[in-house]
Design a protein around this motif. Sequence first.
Motif, PDB file in Angstrom:
ATOM      1  N   PRO A 144       0.832  -1.215   0.000  1.00  0.00           N
ATOM      2  CA  PRO A 144       0.000   0.000   0.000  1.00  0.00           C
ATOM      3  C   PRO A 144       0.862   1.259   0.000  1.00  0.00           C
ATOM      4  O   PRO A 144       1.944   1.293   0.605  1.00  0.00           O
ATOM      5  N   GLN A 145       0.364   2.288  -0.705  1.00  0.00           N
ATOM      6  CA  GLN A 145       1.101   3.550  -0.824  1.00  0.00           C
ATOM      7  C   GLN A 145       0.153   4.723  -0.617  1.00  0.00           C
ATOM      8  O   GLN A 145      -0.941   4.741  -1.181  1.00  0.00           O
ATOM      9  N   PRO A 146       0.578   5.725   0.148  1.00  0.00           N
ATOM     10  CA  PRO A 146      -0.232   6.937   0.261  1.00  0.00           C
ATOM     11  C   PRO A 146      -0.166   7.735  -1.043  1.00  0.00           C
ATOM     12  O   PRO A 146       0.819   7.642  -1.794  1.00  0.00           O
ATOM     13  N   VAL A 147      -1.173   8.525  -1.302  1.00  0.00           N
ATOM     14  CA  VAL A 147      -1.244   9.290  -2.540  1.00  0.00           C
ATOM     15  C   VAL A 147      -0.007  10.170  -2.720  1.00  0.00           C
ATOM     16  O   VAL A 147       0.534  10.258  -3.826  1.00  0.00           O
ATOM     17  N   HIS A 148       0.466  10.812  -1.655  1.00  0.00           N
ATOM     18  CA  HIS A 148       1.613  11.718  -1.811  1.00  0.00           C
ATOM     19  C   HIS A 148       2.857  10.968  -2.293  1.00  0.00           C
ATOM     20  O   HIS A 148       3.648  11.505  -3.053  1.00  0.00           O
ATOM     21  N   ARG A 149       3.016   9.722  -1.905  1.00  0.00           N
ATOM     22  CA  ARG A 149       4.160   8.937  -2.367  1.00  0.00           C
ATOM     23  C   ARG A 149       3.996   8.554  -3.839  1.00  0.00           C
ATOM     24  O   ARG A 149       4.949   8.573  -4.606  1.00  0.00           O
ATOM     25  N   LEU A 150       2.754   8.226  -4.231  1.00  0.00           N
ATOM     26  CA  LEU A 150       2.486   7.923  -5.648  1.00  0.00           C
ATOM     27  C   LEU A 150       2.751   9.154  -6.502  1.00  0.00           C
ATOM     28  O   LEU A 150       3.354   9.060  -7.571  1.00  0.00           O
ATOM     29  N   LEU A 151       2.301  10.311  -6.031  1.00  0.00           N
ATOM     30  CA  LEU A 151       2.534  11.561  -6.766  1.00  0.00           C
ATOM     31  C   LEU A 151       4.022  11.812  -6.972  1.00  0.00           C
ATOM     32  O   LEU A 151       4.460  12.153  -8.072  1.00  0.00           O
ATOM     33  N   ALA A 152       4.801  11.646  -5.918  1.00  0.00           N
ATOM     34  CA  ALA A 152       6.244  11.886  -6.005  1.00  0.00           C
ATOM     35  C   ALA A 152       6.912  10.902  -6.964  1.00  0.00           C
ATOM     36  O   ALA A 152       7.800  11.282  -7.729  1.00  0.00           O
ATOM     37  N   ALA A 153       6.484   9.662  -6.943  1.00  0.00           N
ATOM     38  CA  ALA A 153       7.117   8.642  -7.779  1.00  0.00           C
ATOM     39  C   ALA A 153       6.726   8.762  -9.243  1.00  0.00           C
ATOM     40  O   ALA A 153       7.530   8.460 -10.129  1.00  0.00           O
ATOM     41  N   ILE A 154       5.507   9.202  -9.511  1.00  0.00           N
ATOM     42  CA  ILE A 154       5.014   9.235 -10.886  1.00  0.00           C
ATOM     43  C   ILE A 154       5.284  10.584 -11.544  1.00  0.00           C
ATOM     44  O   ILE A 154       5.544  10.656 -12.736  1.00  0.00           O
ATOM     45  N   GLY A 155       5.228  11.650 -10.773  1.00  0.00           N
ATOM     46  CA  GLY A 155       5.553  12.963 -11.317  1.00  0.00           C
ATOM     47  C   GLY A 155       4.481  13.568 -12.209  1.00  0.00           C
ATOM     48  O   GLY A 155       4.808  14.208 -13.202  1.00  0.00           O
ATOM     49  N   VAL A 156       3.218  13.344 -11.881  1.00  0.00           N
ATOM     50  CA  VAL A 156       2.130  14.005 -12.601  1.00  0.00           C
ATOM     51  C   VAL A 156       1.417  14.936 -11.628  1.00  0.00           C
ATOM     52  O   VAL A 156       1.632  14.866 -10.417  1.00  0.00           O
ATOM     53  N   GLU A 157       0.571  15.786 -12.156  1.00  0.00           N
ATOM     54  CA  GLU A 157      -0.214  16.685 -11.310  1.00  0.00           C
ATOM     55  C   GLU A 157      -1.238  15.877 -10.520  1.00  0.00           C
ATOM     56  O   GLU A 157      -1.724  14.837 -10.986  1.00  0.00           O
ATOM     57  N   ALA A 158      -1.595  16.360  -9.346  1.00  0.00           N
ATOM     58  CA  ALA A 158      -2.542  15.665  -8.472  1.00  0.00           C
ATOM     59  C   ALA A 158      -3.883  15.358  -9.154  1.00  0.00           C
ATOM     60  O   ALA A 158      -4.386  14.241  -9.020  1.00  0.00           O
ATOM     61  N   PRO A 159      -4.481  16.303  -9.907  1.00  0.00           N
ATOM     62  CA  PRO A 159      -5.756  15.965 -10.550  1.00  0.00           C
ATOM     63  C   PRO A 159      -5.635  14.819 -11.566  1.00  0.00           C
ATOM     64  O   PRO A 159      -6.535  13.991 -11.684  1.00  0.00           O
ATOM     65  N   ALA A 160      -4.521  14.770 -12.284  1.00  0.00           N
ATOM     66  CA  ALA A 160      -4.315  13.703 -13.272  1.00  0.00           C
ATOM     67  C   ALA A 160      -4.205  12.351 -12.570  1.00  0.00           C
ATOM     68  O   ALA A 160      -4.799  11.358 -13.013  1.00  0.00           O
ATOM     69  N   LEU A 161      -3.457  12.311 -11.470  1.00  0.00           N
ATOM     70  CA  LEU A 161      -3.331  11.063 -10.722  1.00  0.00           C
ATOM     71  C   LEU A 161      -4.668  10.663 -10.116  1.00  0.00           C
ATOM     72  O   LEU A 161      -5.058   9.492 -10.164  1.00  0.00           O
ATOM     73  N   SER A 162      -5.381  11.625  -9.573  1.00  0.00           N
ATOM     74  CA  SER A 162      -6.683  11.347  -8.969  1.00  0.00           C
ATOM     75  C   SER A 162      -7.634  10.722  -9.988  1.00  0.00           C
ATOM     76  O   SER A 162      -8.348   9.763  -9.681  1.00  0.00           O
TER      77      SER A 162
END
Length: 128
Positions: free
Chosen positions: A32-50
Motif C-alpha cells: 500500500p502507498q499513500p497518494v503523496h508517495r504515488l505523486l512523487a514517484a510518478i511525477g504528474v499533477e494531483a488531478p491527473a493522478l486522482s
Amino acid sequence: MPVPLYQAKADFFRMLGHPVRIRVLELLQDGPQPVHRLLAAIGVEAPALSQQLAVLRRSGIVVSRREGPTVVYALAGGDVADLMRAARRILTEVLTGQGELLAELRGTGDLPAAPEEHPAGRAVGAGR
C-alpha cells in the motif's frame, strides 16, 4: 444481454492501457502507498493522478482507505501483481527477440546501422 468474456477481457485491457495506471499498479506491487508517495514517484499533477486512481478504483483492481488526512491505495488482490509480473516477462522476451533480430539483420547487411545523431538532436539526413 450478457457481455461475452472476450469483450470483457478487451475492456479490462483497455482500462489498463494508460501509462499512469500501469505505473500505479507497478508501485502498488510493493505494498500500500499513500497518494503523496504515488505523486512523487510518478511525477504528474494531483488531478491527473486522482483521475487515474478513480478509474482503477471503479474497475475494482485497487482499493483505498483513509488514514487521517491521507488516502492510501493498495492492490485489491494478488492476481493484479501476478499480471504485472507476467506482462514484464512477456515484454522482456519480445524486446529481447527484437534486439536479437536487429543485431542479426545489421550483421548480414540487410539493415543499415542506426543513423548518426546530429548534435542538435536530429538524425543526420533526417527531414526538416
